[in-house]
Structures are given as C-alpha cells and as structure tokens.
Design a protein around this motif. Structure first.
Motif, PDB file in Angstrom:
ATOM      1  N   GLU A  53       0.834  -1.196   0.000  1.00 19.93           N
ATOM      2  CA  GLU A  53       0.000   0.000   0.000  1.00 19.93           C
ATOM      3  C   GLU A  53       0.876   1.257   0.000  1.00 19.93           C
ATOM      4  O   GLU A  53       2.004   1.240   0.482  1.00 19.93           O
ATOM      5  CB  GLU A  53      -0.920  -0.003   1.228  1.00 19.93           C
TER       6      GLU A  53
ATOM      7  N   CYS B 234      -3.788  12.860  -3.253  1.00 22.25           N
ATOM      8  CA  CYS B 234      -4.798  11.924  -2.750  1.00 22.25           C
ATOM      9  C   CYS B 234      -4.900  10.699  -3.652  1.00 22.25           C
ATOM     10  O   CYS B 234      -5.025   9.560  -3.178  1.00 22.25           O
ATOM     11  CB  CYS B 234      -6.157  12.620  -2.647  1.00 22.25           C
ATOM     12  N   HIS B 235      -4.829  10.927  -4.950  1.00 24.92           N
ATOM     13  CA  HIS B 235      -4.900   9.804  -5.899  1.00 24.92           C
ATOM     14  C   HIS B 235      -3.721   8.851  -5.706  1.00 24.92           C
ATOM     15  O   HIS B 235      -3.901   7.628  -5.646  1.00 24.92           O
ATOM     16  CB  HIS B 235      -4.920  10.344  -7.332  1.00 24.92           C
ATOM     17  N   GLN B 236      -2.519   9.391  -5.600  1.00 24.59           N
ATOM     18  CA  GLN B 236      -1.320   8.556  -5.466  1.00 24.59           C
ATOM     19  C   GLN B 236      -1.283   7.830  -4.113  1.00 24.59           C
ATOM     20  O   GLN B 236      -0.822   6.695  -4.034  1.00 24.59           O
ATOM     21  CB  GLN B 236      -0.054   9.398  -5.628  1.00 24.59           C
TER      22      GLN B 236
ATOM     23  N   GLY C 240      -3.924   7.163  -2.115  1.00 28.20           N
ATOM     24  CA  GLY C 240      -5.145   6.456  -1.764  1.00 28.20           C
ATOM     25  C   GLY C 240      -5.937   7.132  -0.665  1.00 28.20           C
ATOM     26  O   GLY C 240      -6.568   6.463   0.166  1.00 28.20           O
TER      27      GLY C 240
END
Length: 245
Positions: A132, A191-193, A195
């Motif tokens: 993650e 935020c995209h990278q 998660g």
C-alpha cells in the motif's frame, strides 16, 4: 582520507551494478575471485559484502554467494543520519519520467535557485510492506548535478542508491542536511497517489542535503498521509539541580 580496501571493493561493485554490468538477481563474483582480483583476505571481502548488504544493494544466497537485490529499497524524505540505506528503507516504485521544470517556491529557495531556473524532478512512491502507498517523494536536483549524473535522468532505480551515485559521479558527498516538517491539506493528485479521500491532512517533510561547501545537492519533498506519519525524538536532558521543571 584514502578509502580502505573493503570500501574500494564495495564502491567498485556498486558502480558496476548501477552501470548495468550486473542486473537484479545476477550473481556477483565469488569471494575467491574478489580476493584474487584485489589481493586481499577473505575477511576484507566479507566486510565489503556486509557494507553492500546493509545498504540494501545485495542479498546472500545460501550456497551460491551474493546476488543483486531484485527489489531495491528507498527511504522516505528526511531523517537520513549516517545509518545504512536499508535502515528505514522500503520497497518503492518510480512514477513517470524525470522532467526539467520549475520547482515550487519552497524547493527553489532551498536549492538557492533564481526564479527562472529549472531543476530535475524525479518522483517515487514508497510503499508499506503490504504494497500500500506510504509516502510520495519528489526529489529535485540542481541542473549541474543532473547533468553530471545521467542516471538520475532515467526512469529506472539506481541500485547503489542516489546519494552514493551522485557522490561517485561528482565527488560531492552530503555533509549536512536540514529537514522542515509542516502540515497541510493534500492536493487531488496526492490523494490519488496515496489512496486518500479529500479533504485529507498530510505531513510534508522538506529535506535538503548540502555538500561540504554548503551547496545544495538535492531537495526532497515527502508527502505522507496524517494517519501514517509519526516523528519520535529521543535525547538527553541536562540536570540543573533543584531548578523547577
């Protein structure tokens, strides 16, 4: 100060790995071969391999010697100290292609760059053991460093570690560093990278390394989700007799 033999052997192997003579998973020369090549004892070769193993460059394979790591590790921005690269190192993946662009104001000021000067940007996503996202790091290099170090302009990992590679290519080693920690809201891209769901608080570490002449070598901006970021300092406290705490 001249390098000791085991340091010379370690640096020679680092360079050969980084330049592609040995690929990930490849077997390195045997201890016997290295002893003969360098005219040293087995103990000296073992010490060189211990350095490379502690730096996360090689792994021991029982019965076959040492091989180049198949999954290089990288550290988050900041808190580097003098320990081995494997200390605090985690799996990571490169993001995009290194580009020459205008850095953010904080980075530009840390690198002592004029307003109109570009720097080389190289991004990585450091991962948790489960794969993650952990922290997003953008490394910014002054163009004189980038021009002297062609591998930082390429997509792939640098097996020996970027710091070692830059030192080997330029003769300029980091002598001190400054870490500045701040907190803000994450951008949509962050935020995209990472998660994360907006709005999300992130901790930002701005790490700048300087050589002995106090010239910047690199500035890294590390962005970590607030739930994963923690800073712990341990330090002595001086006793002052009966002073009130």
């Amino acid at each position: 100060m001249p390098q000791l033999k085991y340091e010379q052997i370690a640096d020679n192997l680092r360079g050969r790995i980084t330049e592609g003579e040995f690929a990930p998973g490849d077997l390195l020369p045997s201890g016997r071969d290295l002893c003969e090549q360098w005219g040293v004892s087995r103990a000296t070769v073992v010490k060189a391999m211990d350095v490379l193993r502690n730096d996360g460059v090689v792994v021991a394979r029982q019965g076959s010697g040492f091989t180049v790591v198949e999954t290089p590790v990288a550290r988050p921005a900041g808190r580097r100290g003098t320990g081995p690269r494997s200390s605090g190192g985690r799996p990571y993946r490169r993001l995009g292609t290194p580009t020459r662009e205008a850095p953010p104001d904080r980075v530009r000021e840390a690198l002592h760059l004029p307003d109109d000067r570009n720097a080389l940007r190289r991004d990585r996503l450091v991962l948790l053991d489960e794969g993650e996202p952990y922290t997003l790091v953008s490394a910014w290099f002054p163009l004189d460093i980038a021009d002297a170090c062609p591998r930082v302009q390429q997509n792939g990992p640098i097996a020996e570690g970027t710091t070692r590679y830059v030192t080997r290519q330029t003769g300029r080693a980091p002598a001190r560093a400054t870490d500045v920690h701040t907190v803000r809201l994450a951008t949509a891209s962050e935020c995209h990278q990472l998660g994360l769901v907006q709005p999300a608080a992130v901790a930002v570490t701005l790490h700048t390394a300087y050589d002995e002449g106090d010239k910047p070598l690199v500035c890294e901006e590390g962005v970590t989700g607030g739930a994963l970021w923690e800073l712990t300092d341990s330090y002595p406290m001086e006793s002052r007799g009966n002073e009130e705490p």
